[in-house]
Every structure is written in C-alpha cells, then in structure tokens.
Design an enzyme around this catalytic site. Sequence first.
Site, PDB file in Angstrom:
ATOM      1  N   HIS A  11      60.215  23.486 -80.961  1.00 29.18           N
ATOM      2  CA  HIS A  11      58.994  22.901 -80.225  1.00 29.18           C
ATOM      3  C   HIS A  11      57.777  23.083 -81.178  1.00 29.18           C
ATOM      4  O   HIS A  11      56.824  22.473 -81.331  1.00 29.18           O
ATOM      5  CB  HIS A  11      58.745  23.322 -78.895  1.00 29.18           C
ATOM      6  CG  HIS A  11      59.830  23.002 -77.882  1.00 29.18           C
ATOM      7  ND1 HIS A  11      60.514  21.941 -78.013  1.00 29.18           N
ATOM      8  CD2 HIS A  11      60.449  23.740 -76.806  1.00 29.18           C
ATOM      9  CE1 HIS A  11      61.721  21.674 -77.047  1.00 29.18           C
ATOM     10  NE2 HIS A  11      61.649  22.858 -76.361  1.00 29.18           N
TER      11      HIS A  11
ATOM     12  N   LEU B 120      69.461  20.893 -67.284  1.00 24.36           N
ATOM     13  CA  LEU B 120      68.362  20.045 -67.796  1.00 24.36           C
ATOM     14  C   LEU B 120      68.745  18.623 -67.003  1.00 24.36           C
ATOM     15  O   LEU B 120      67.632  17.982 -66.593  1.00 24.36           O
ATOM     16  CB  LEU B 120      68.962  19.670 -69.237  1.00 24.36           C
ATOM     17  CG  LEU B 120      67.627  18.731 -69.820  1.00 24.36           C
ATOM     18  CD1 LEU B 120      66.413  19.368 -70.201  1.00 24.36           C
ATOM     19  CD2 LEU B 120      67.968  18.099 -71.248  1.00 24.36           C
TER      20      LEU B 120
ATOM     21  N   LYS C  39      69.348  18.191 -64.170  1.00 22.75           N
ATOM     22  CA  LYS C  39      68.747  18.441 -62.815  1.00 22.75           C
ATOM     23  C   LYS C  39      67.379  18.529 -62.659  1.00 22.75           C
ATOM     24  O   LYS C  39      66.617  17.866 -62.038  1.00 22.75           O
ATOM     25  CB  LYS C  39      69.373  19.869 -62.506  1.00 22.75           C
ATOM     26  CG  LYS C  39      69.223  20.106 -60.732  1.00 22.75           C
ATOM     27  CD  LYS C  39      70.067  21.082 -60.186  1.00 22.75           C
ATOM     28  CE  LYS C  39      69.656  22.592 -60.828  1.00 22.75           C
ATOM     29  NZ  LYS C  39      70.584  23.603 -60.350  1.00 22.75           N
TER      30      LYS C  39
ATOM     31  N   GLY D 274      74.395  19.536 -65.306  1.00 21.36           N
ATOM     32  CA  GLY D 274      73.778  20.866 -65.986  1.00 21.36           C
ATOM     33  C   GLY D 274      72.327  21.144 -65.514  1.00 21.36           C
ATOM     34  O   GLY D 274      71.829  20.176 -64.752  1.00 21.36           O
TER      35      GLY D 274
HETATM   36  C1  BG6 Z   1      62.867  24.061 -73.304  1.00 18.65           C
HETATM   37  C2  BG6 Z   1      63.326  25.378 -73.516  1.00 18.65           C
HETATM   38  O1  BG6 Z   1      63.308  23.335 -74.304  1.00 18.65           O
HETATM   39  O2  BG6 Z   1      61.095  24.183 -73.121  1.00 18.65           O
HETATM   40  C3  BG6 Z   1      62.838  26.369 -72.428  1.00 18.65           C
HETATM   41  O3  BG6 Z   1      64.699  25.515 -73.706  1.00 18.65           O
HETATM   42  C4  BG6 Z   1      61.093  26.410 -72.256  1.00 18.65           C
HETATM   43  O4  BG6 Z   1      63.163  27.588 -72.643  1.00 18.65           O
HETATM   44  C5  BG6 Z   1      60.984  24.854 -72.059  1.00 18.65           C
HETATM   45  O5  BG6 Z   1      60.757  27.060 -71.032  1.00 18.65           O
HETATM   46  C6  BG6 Z   1      59.243  24.489 -72.147  1.00 18.65           C
HETATM   47  O6  BG6 Z   1      58.934  23.172 -71.820  1.00 18.65           O
HETATM   48  P1  BG6 Z   1      57.790  22.652 -71.074  1.00 18.65           P
HETATM   49  O7  BG6 Z   1      57.867  21.241 -70.865  1.00 18.65           O
HETATM   50  O8  BG6 Z   1      57.846  23.437 -69.704  1.00 18.65           O
HETATM   51  O9  BG6 Z   1      56.587  23.103 -71.886  1.00 18.65           O
END
Ligand code: BG6
EC number: 1.1.1.49
Length: 467
Positions: free
Chosen positions: A239, A19, A21, A17
């Site tokens: 997040h 992630l 990769k 998938g």
């Molecule tokens: C991921 C989300 O968990 O975090 C994405 O699914 C998002 O949509 C990404 O772009 C952002 O992560 P980072 O590490 O680029 O701040």
Amino acid sequence: MTNQLDPHVFVLFGATGDLAKRKLFPGLYKLAAAGRMPDEYAIIGSGRHSPGTDDEFRDHIGEVLRDAVDDADDAVLRDLLSRLTFQTSDADDGTDLAGAVKQAREKLGSETKTLIYLSLPPKAMQSMIGMLGREHLADDARVVVEKPFGTDLESSRELDAALKDVVDESQVYRIDHFLGKEAVQNILAIRFANGLIEPAWNRSHLESVQIDVPEELTIEGRGSFYESTGCFRDMISTHLCQVLGFVAMEAPVHLDEASVRNEKSKVFAAMRPLDPERVVFGQYEGYRDEEGVDDDSKVETYVALEAFVDTERWQGVPFYLRTGKALAATRRTVTLTFRTPPAGRFGEQAPNRLVLELTDDPEFGVHLRTKRPGPDLEMMPLDFHVAIADEDTEDTPLEAYERLLLDVMRGDQTLFTRADEVDRLWEVCQPVLDAPPNPLPYERGSWGPTEALELPGGTGWWLPDGS
Ligand code: BG6
C-alpha cells in the site's frame, strides 16, 4: 439502471474468509444496489471446507451483509443471495468446481466472462494457481490476485512464473486496494490539473514527503496471518509504496492503463533499495498475547522508514513512510513539506504544507503563513481544509473494493499492479527482509518507538491537527 457488462461468473476463493466478509461481499452488494452489476451473474464461493448446504451458506452471507451494510435493501439482498452457491475445492482437486463453473457459464450464455478472485494467503496461492491451470478454469478468465504477492523477491518470482504458466499478464489483476481509494486517484488530479501545484511538485520546492498510515486497530483475530506476513509486507511493500508511486510519478502522457502504469513503474525503478539502518520496526505491547501469535514473536506490527527516489525531480528529497497497528490515531495522510523562503524578514516560520487525506471522505489542505490583522507586522498560520465530497453532493465515492471489482468487470487494469512493479518493489525491500531490524516495543495508543519518532530528524512526523 442498466449497464453494458457481459454476464459474469464470479469464483471466489476464500469465500468464508475475513476479506470476503469485510470487503468482497459488501462490495458486490453495493455494486448491485447501485445497479452496477451485470444483469446476469452467478457467484460461486469456494474453499477447502464446506460451510454447509447452499442455503446455509446464503443465510450466513445474508447475516454478514446485514452486519456490514447499513440499511441493506431486502430485495437487492435476496436477489444477490439467490445467485450464490458454494463448491468445495483445493489445490489437489478442482474437478467439481470446474464442473460447477462450466454449468454456470452454460446457463448464462456464450458471452459470459469468468472472474476468479484469489483471496488466499501467499503460501496457498501458487498451488491453487496450478490447479486452475490443470482444470482449465482460468483459460479465458480474469484472475484477481490479493496482496502480498509472494513474501520476498524469490517467492514473488516463483508466483509470477506459476501465474504466467496459466494466464497472460493481460488477464492478471493484482489488487492493492489503496489504489481503489478515491483519494489516491485524486493525487493525479490535484497534481496535474493545477497550475498552482504542478510546478512546485519537485526537489526545488519540497523538503520532504510523508506518507503516514497509523491505525488504531490491533491485529484483531488475524494473528496467524500477521505472524506469517508482518507489517512490512502487509502495508509497506504494497500500500504505502503504491501511494508513493502516485505521489512521485511523472505526468503520464495519457490517463490510460499503459501510460499510468509505465510512469508508476519508472518511479519504482528509480527507488533506492531501502537501507535497513533507516528503518525502524516496532511491536505493540500485548501483541504476543494475541491468538495465533508466538510467545516470543519477532514479527513487527509497526514500521517507519526513509526512502529516496533517485530521479531529477526527487533527488535528495526524503520520503518518510510510517504505519502500524494499535497506534494513537487512524489516518491515511500524505504531507508535502515545502522549503521555507530564505529566513530573515519574518523571523523563523513553520514551513508551508500541502496535505492530502486519503480517507473515504477525502480532504485536501494547505497550510500557509499570513500577516495577523492589526497594527503590527506579526505572522500567523492560515490553514485551509476542504472535504472534497462536500463540494459535490451529486455522487458518492465508491469504496475501494467496490471500485476495483467494477474495474475488473470492465477489463480496466489501470489501478492494478503490474508484474514488473511488484518485482522491483521486492528488490527495493529485499535489504530489509535480509537484515530485518529488531522490533522495538511500544505502548498501545502511542505513536510507536522513540527511535521511529526521531527518524525524520528536525522535520519530525507531522499531522495536520498537531498530533
Ligand atoms: C489491509 C491490511 O490490506 O489494509 C490491513 O491487510 C490494513 O492490515 C488495511 O488494516 C487498511 O485498509 P483501509 O482500507 O482500512 O485503509
């Protein structure tokens, strides 16, 4: 470099998938290149569809890594790939996978740990966990669960019950990779190690807190994932709320996993359930033309909202959270806006701000007012920005997934979310899931719908470079 880690068998669901990769294989490679992997380990990729023979799978991951990592070291790469195999499995049948894991564990010896990484969409998670239980694959394993954990309060409780049927909470690593970002951990250091800052980090001194994560990228080939998840679940309930937890927590008595997670959990317990009237959803123009997206999709690609944490420290201080795709800039910025001293002497002044850039190269900024040198008492802005890595060139920060994979191997749950936190965050978010605002259209490359821009009122959204 050698390390003290026990031999490991990694079982990676979703190994072909997106992630895996973009993050998981590169993370494992970087740990290997830095001598941070165990001396003995095997990686078993798994999924419903076979990517071909083991050699074909290795070739494919080799290409992925050469693309993802600058100047990949051939010897490290060869060594990592030589430990890699693939075994098909699905929720109904994991017999062959269980056999492969058993064999790999026997080969690596009795001290071997199993690390199962479930990089699966929410709808596939529960049945796969059932399979792990039936096959006794997780009996003494550490199980990493990718977010989002369920899609609402009810499904997250079901998922948690399914997990608890199979493993103990001490074996579960719910991953939210924002917590692995160097700069997010630095929030605690900046707050609690500085006598200048700590006493001011509260409602008496702060007017508002802004957690801003605009992204330029679009949903980029992740149409079907986005259609079932949306920005609110993808980014906010996970997040951005986790970052809020770090910004708002009380000082943990110790920096161990129980103390840090207890304090974060108390923040979520005190968070007011979100008011849908104070939430704006947006959808970028052209989203419906993306592959895998419905022609009349109502899924949001943008969220801006106001949240409150009803503790003595934060009563009445709004937290503004904003994130979205296809926006004007890519940032991960936390801004604390200070109350201005009583007006008068120096006329109206822009407030002081403290800025934390949660990027891979974390920056810390302070925005003050000072007297302009010269004969008159005129004021001018005085802004400091420090790139923290420039202050210490000895060590390079670990990328979030790299750090978190290492923590799982070390058995450290501090930066992983606990069941009670997840449950409470769904409670906080549920009013918005029950009455989701209609997503308002916005232009690509903009800052989102006007209604969202107006949400913070006079304070407005603010980024250090004036955008
Ligand atoms: C991921 C989300 O968990 O975090 C994405 O699914 C998002 O949509 C990404 O772009 C952002 O992560 P980072 O590490 O680029 O701040």
